[in-house]
Design a protein around this motif. Structure first.
Motif, short mmCIF file in Angstrom:
data_model
loop_
_atom_site.label_atom_id
_atom_site.label_comp_id
_atom_site.label_asym_id
_atom_site.label_seq_id
_atom_site.Cartn_x
_atom_site.Cartn_y
_atom_site.Cartn_z
N TYR A 457 0.84 -1.20 0.00
CA TYR A 457 0.00 0.00 0.00
C TYR A 457 0.88 1.26 0.00
O TYR A 457 0.72 2.15 -0.83
CB TYR A 457 -0.87 -0.05 1.26
CG TYR A 457 -1.90 1.04 1.38
CD1 TYR A 457 -3.22 0.82 1.00
CD2 TYR A 457 -1.56 2.28 1.89
CE1 TYR A 457 -4.17 1.82 1.12
CE2 TYR A 457 -2.50 3.28 2.01
CZ TYR A 457 -3.80 3.04 1.63
OH TYR A 457 -4.74 4.04 1.75
N ASP A 458 1.84 1.30 0.92
CA ASP A 458 2.73 2.47 1.03
C ASP A 458 3.53 2.65 -0.25
O ASP A 458 3.80 3.77 -0.69
CB ASP A 458 3.74 2.31 2.18
CG ASP A 458 3.04 2.25 3.52
OD1 ASP A 458 1.91 2.76 3.62
OD2 ASP A 458 3.63 1.68 4.48
N ALA A 461 1.48 4.17 -2.92
CA ALA A 461 1.15 5.57 -2.60
C ALA A 461 2.39 6.46 -2.55
O ALA A 461 2.28 7.66 -2.30
CB ALA A 461 0.43 5.62 -1.25
N SER A 468 -6.56 8.09 -1.74
CA SER A 468 -7.48 7.32 -0.90
C SER A 468 -7.29 5.82 -1.16
O SER A 468 -6.69 5.43 -2.18
CB SER A 468 -8.92 7.72 -1.21
OG SER A 468 -9.22 7.30 -2.52
N ASP A 469 -7.87 4.98 -0.30
CA ASP A 469 -7.79 3.52 -0.48
C ASP A 469 -8.36 3.11 -1.84
O ASP A 469 -7.78 2.29 -2.55
CB ASP A 469 -8.61 2.79 0.61
CG ASP A 469 -7.98 2.96 1.98
OD1 ASP A 469 -6.95 3.68 2.05
OD2 ASP A 469 -8.50 2.38 2.94
N GLU A 470 -9.49 3.73 -2.19
CA GLU A 470 -10.15 3.37 -3.45
C GLU A 470 -9.24 3.68 -4.63
O GLU A 470 -9.11 2.88 -5.57
CB GLU A 470 -11.48 4.15 -3.64
CG GLU A 470 -12.58 3.76 -2.67
CD GLU A 470 -12.34 4.27 -1.25
OE1 GLU A 470 -11.66 5.31 -1.11
OE2 GLU A 470 -12.79 3.61 -0.29
N GLU A 471 -8.58 4.84 -4.57
CA GLU A 471 -7.70 5.23 -5.69
C GLU A 471 -6.53 4.25 -5.81
O GLU A 471 -6.11 3.89 -6.91
CB GLU A 471 -7.18 6.65 -5.48
CG GLU A 471 -8.23 7.73 -5.72
CD GLU A 471 -7.71 9.11 -5.36
OE1 GLU A 471 -7.77 10.00 -6.22
OE2 GLU A 471 -7.24 9.30 -4.21
N ILE A 472 -6.01 3.84 -4.64
CA ILE A 472 -4.86 2.92 -4.66
C ILE A 472 -5.27 1.58 -5.25
O ILE A 472 -4.57 1.02 -6.11
CB ILE A 472 -4.28 2.78 -3.23
CG1 ILE A 472 -3.56 4.08 -2.89
CG2 ILE A 472 -3.34 1.58 -3.12
CD1 ILE A 472 -3.05 4.18 -1.50
N ILE A 473 -6.44 1.08 -4.84
CA ILE A 473 -6.90 -0.21 -5.37
C ILE A 473 -7.20 -0.09 -6.86
O ILE A 473 -6.84 -0.96 -7.66
CB ILE A 473 -8.12 -0.71 -4.56
CG1 ILE A 473 -7.64 -1.04 -3.14
CG2 ILE A 473 -8.74 -1.95 -5.22
CD1 ILE A 473 -8.73 -1.29 -2.14
N ASP A 482 -3.68 -5.98 -8.79
CA ASP A 482 -4.64 -6.26 -7.72
C ASP A 482 -4.80 -7.77 -7.48
O ASP A 482 -4.81 -8.24 -6.34
CB ASP A 482 -5.99 -5.64 -8.09
CG ASP A 482 -7.03 -5.88 -7.03
OD1 ASP A 482 -6.84 -5.37 -5.90
OD2 ASP A 482 -8.01 -6.61 -7.31
N TYR A 492 -2.93 -5.81 0.65
CA TYR A 492 -2.22 -4.54 0.43
C TYR A 492 -1.31 -4.19 1.61
O TYR A 492 -0.45 -3.32 1.49
CB TYR A 492 -3.22 -3.40 0.21
CG TYR A 492 -3.77 -3.42 -1.21
CD1 TYR A 492 -3.20 -2.65 -2.20
CD2 TYR A 492 -4.83 -4.26 -1.55
CE1 TYR A 492 -3.67 -2.69 -3.50
CE2 TYR A 492 -5.31 -4.30 -2.84
CZ TYR A 492 -4.72 -3.51 -3.82
OH TYR A 492 -5.18 -3.55 -5.11
N HIS A 493 -1.53 -4.85 2.74
CA HIS A 493 -0.72 -4.52 3.92
C HIS A 493 0.44 -5.51 4.11
O HIS A 493 1.05 -5.55 5.17
CB HIS A 493 -1.60 -4.43 5.17
CG HIS A 493 -2.59 -3.32 5.01
ND1 HIS A 493 -2.23 -2.00 5.10
CD2 HIS A 493 -3.91 -3.34 4.69
CE1 HIS A 493 -3.29 -1.25 4.85
NE2 HIS A 493 -4.32 -2.03 4.60
#
Ligand SMILES: Nc1ncnc2c1ncn2[C@@H]1O[C@H](COP(=O)(O)OP(=O)(O)OP(=O)(O)O)[C@@H](O)[C@H]1O
Length: 586
Positions: A457-458, A461, A468-473, A482, A492-493
């Motif tokens: 995730y990091d 980003a 946002s989470d949605e944008e990252i996914i 994905d 993602y973590h």
């Protein structure tokens, strides 16, 4: 050119070092002043330590008038009796001990605090400066050496402020106080007792100079040592794969040996000082004993005076010994300060014009206008390159290895500036934009997808921390990432180790593409994004790239054919020039 391996800092002036360090001390002036005052009082009380005993010997035991600063008259006419003087002397001893205890606590805290905070500030400043130095600087650096400047050299400075300055200042105050009182008591006696001191100072001074030279060599070798370790461990796969451990051992040992010899030299110089100090102290004590006893027998000095001289000469040489021992820490700190200042003095960042303006979002047209570039004078990598790219157009750059493809694209985010000619975006020379706003317009995907220690995730980003989470996914989906991320234990973590070694090449590349997509910049630069991938993975990555490139001006450097699907036009670079241009898609 800056070469850390050399001892270039020998020429660094004290003024240059002070110019960088003194302003940093400004916020701490109150703590520093307080520490100085506390150390002066502490030294004063320490100097007074043998005096209660002198008063007891002279007044209580010998019934003689005592030579005591400020109190002599009062003591001579004191009518409370000898026992009261004895109690007074005992109480004075205790008060001196309590006073020095409190003062020591207070200046140790104050200086420890200053040392930590100063190094915190300095480390931040040095790191920020290093990051902003141009690639021309970093191309010639060894990372390990820069890291040792950020860590060991900083530590040396912290040590000298927190501990060394206390030793230095309080011992200097103590020396001054003791010498002053000895002269006040009896200057002839003082001169005799201090006969060996000039020789001692000379020895300490000579040894300090030699220790400093050796420390400088040792620190430079330490930096190189760090570099070899860092390079080896970074490339551990290739080192083990090619069974080059022996060779790396030898390189490491070579620097380690230089460092060892330099440090051993410092040890030898320092070891010589301590016995010499002891010998001179013994000579001083012999003089005090002989001279003092004869004068006491003559009646010109009291037994208490002799006691004071005896105590001072015994104590006098221990601050000197401490100061000589301190020379090691002092040298490490001053060499450290030089090495830090050396980097801070380098002004090799990409320069920004005073009238540079921030650009919000460019349309994406790029033009190379008569651009020439060289890393070394006389060896041009690009010669008079002219190229126009329309907004949203997709270009592939091909050419044999070393023809300057990566160099060409690195001029767009101003990683380097052209030697001649100019690069324009939206018809304006990119030097008219602020560097930050220019780079905000560009996303990069490199051959070696660089991932940082942290979660997936990091890492996605990284180029846009406010996503946002949605944008990252969504970015990961577009990048074909994905699906494999969801299969990982923590999704993602999931933590990935430094440089992403726990992921496959294709997975890392797709995370890098997701990062580029999330950044949503109008210009996309892809530097050999599919090198080293198998056909199936390459297919997935190219699909992801196609989606990433949609509506963006895209420049792809490639040796392979698959990424050519992304290109409207293909350029062939040879001999620093564009020698062929072909429209690939109709
Ligand atoms: N930092 C640098 N300092 C000095 N010379 C460099 C530097 N980077 C590249 N070069 C030289 O400039 C030339 C062009 O290098 P560049 O990396 O741009 O080529 P390339 O076409 O991208 O090669 P490849 O396809 O192998 O990646 C090469 O001769 C290279 O040795």
């Amino acid at each position: 050119m800056f070469h850390p391996a050399s001892s270039a800092h020998e020429n660094l002036s004290f003024r240059a070092v002070a110019r960088h360090f003194l302003p940093l001390l400004r916020p701490f002036w109150f703590s520093l002043c307080w520490a100085v005052v506390a150390m002066v009082f502490d030294a004063l009380l320490t100097v007074l330590r043998p005096w209660p005993l002198k008063i007891v010997i002279d007044h209580v035991l010998s019934h003689r008038s005592s030579h005591v600063p400020l109190f002599a008259n009062w003591l001579d006419h004191f009518s409370g009796g000898r026992v009261a003087v004895l109690y007074g002397a005992c109480a004075a001893n205790l008060l001196i001990a309590i006073g020095t205890g409190l003062l020591t606590y207070s200046y140790t805290c104050a200086l420890g605090d200053v040392a930590q905070r100063l190094v915190f500030l300095l480390r931040g400043r040095l790191f920020a400066h290093m990051q902003r130095l141009s690639l021309q600087f970093h191309d010639h650096q060894r990372i390990g050496d820069l890291i040792s400047r950020l860590t060991s050299d900083m530590q040396a400075i912290q040590d000298i402020i927190a501990n060394g300055s206390i030793l230095l200042f309080s011992n200097a105050c103590l020396l001054i106080g003791m010498v002053a009182l000895m002269f006040w008591l009896n200057w002839q006696f003082a001169l005799a007792a201090l006969a060996g001191a000039p020789l001692l100072f000379w020895t300490v001074f000579q040894s300090t100079r030699r220790v400093k030279a050796a420390t400088r060599t040792a620190r430079a070798s330490d930096g190189l040592l760090g570099s070899v370790a860092q390079e080896t461990l970074t490339a551990i796969r290739i080192v083990q794969g090619l069974a080059q451990e022996e060779q790396q051992d030898q390189r490491f040992q070579a620097y380690s040996t230089t460092s060892l010899h330099a440090y051993l030299e410092t040890v030898r110089y320092q070891a010589r000082v301590a016995p010499l100090v002891d010998l001179l102290a013994a000579v001083g004590l012999v003089i005090v004993m002989w001279y003092g006893t004869t004068r006491v027998l003559e009646g010109s000095v009291t037994t208490g005076d002799m006691l004071i001289f005896f105590a001072y000469v015994t104590n006098l040489y221990s601050p000197m010994k401490a100061l000589a021992r301190l020379s090691d820490a002092l040298n490490k700190a001053s060499v450290g300060a030089e090495r830090i200042t050396e980097v801070l003095c380098i002004d090799q960042g990409i320069s920004e014009r005073n009238d540079a303006r921030a650009v919000s979002r460019v349309g994406g047209s790029i033009e190379f206008r008569d651009v020439s570039f060289w890393y070394e004078q006389g060896r041009p990598v690009l010669s008079h390159v002219n190229l126009q790219i329309a907004p949203g157009e997709k270009i592939a750059v091909m050419g044999a290895t070393g023809e300057g493809k990566s160099t060409l694209v690195s001029l767009i985010p101003r990683l380097y500036d052209p030697g001649e000619g100019s690069v324009l975006i939206d018809g304006e020379d990119i030097r008219t934009y602020t560097v930050q706003s220019l780079r905000d317009q560009i996303s990069l995907v490199l051959q070696d997808a660089l991932l940082f220690r942290g979660t997936i995730y990091d890492n996605i980003a990284f180029g846009r921390t406010d996503a946002s989470d949605e944008e990252i996914i969504a970015a990961a989906r577009t990048a074909n990432a994905d699906e494999f991320i969801q299969r990982l234990p923590d999704g993602y973590h999931t933590m990935i180790a430094e440089r992403g070694v726990t992921l496959s090449g294709g997975q890392k590349q797709r995370i890098a593409i997701a990062r580029a997509i999330l950044r949503d910049a109008p210009i996309l630069i892809l530097d050999e994004p599919t090198t080293g991938l198998d056909a199936a993975t390459e297919q997935k990555v190219v699909e992801a790239l196609e989606r990433a490139a949609a509506r963006r001006t895209t420049i792809t450097i490639t040796h392979g054919l698959a990424p050519l699907r992304l290109a409207d036009r293909v350029l062939l670079l040879k001999g620093g020039r564009i020698v062929e241009e072909r429209s690939f898609q109709t």
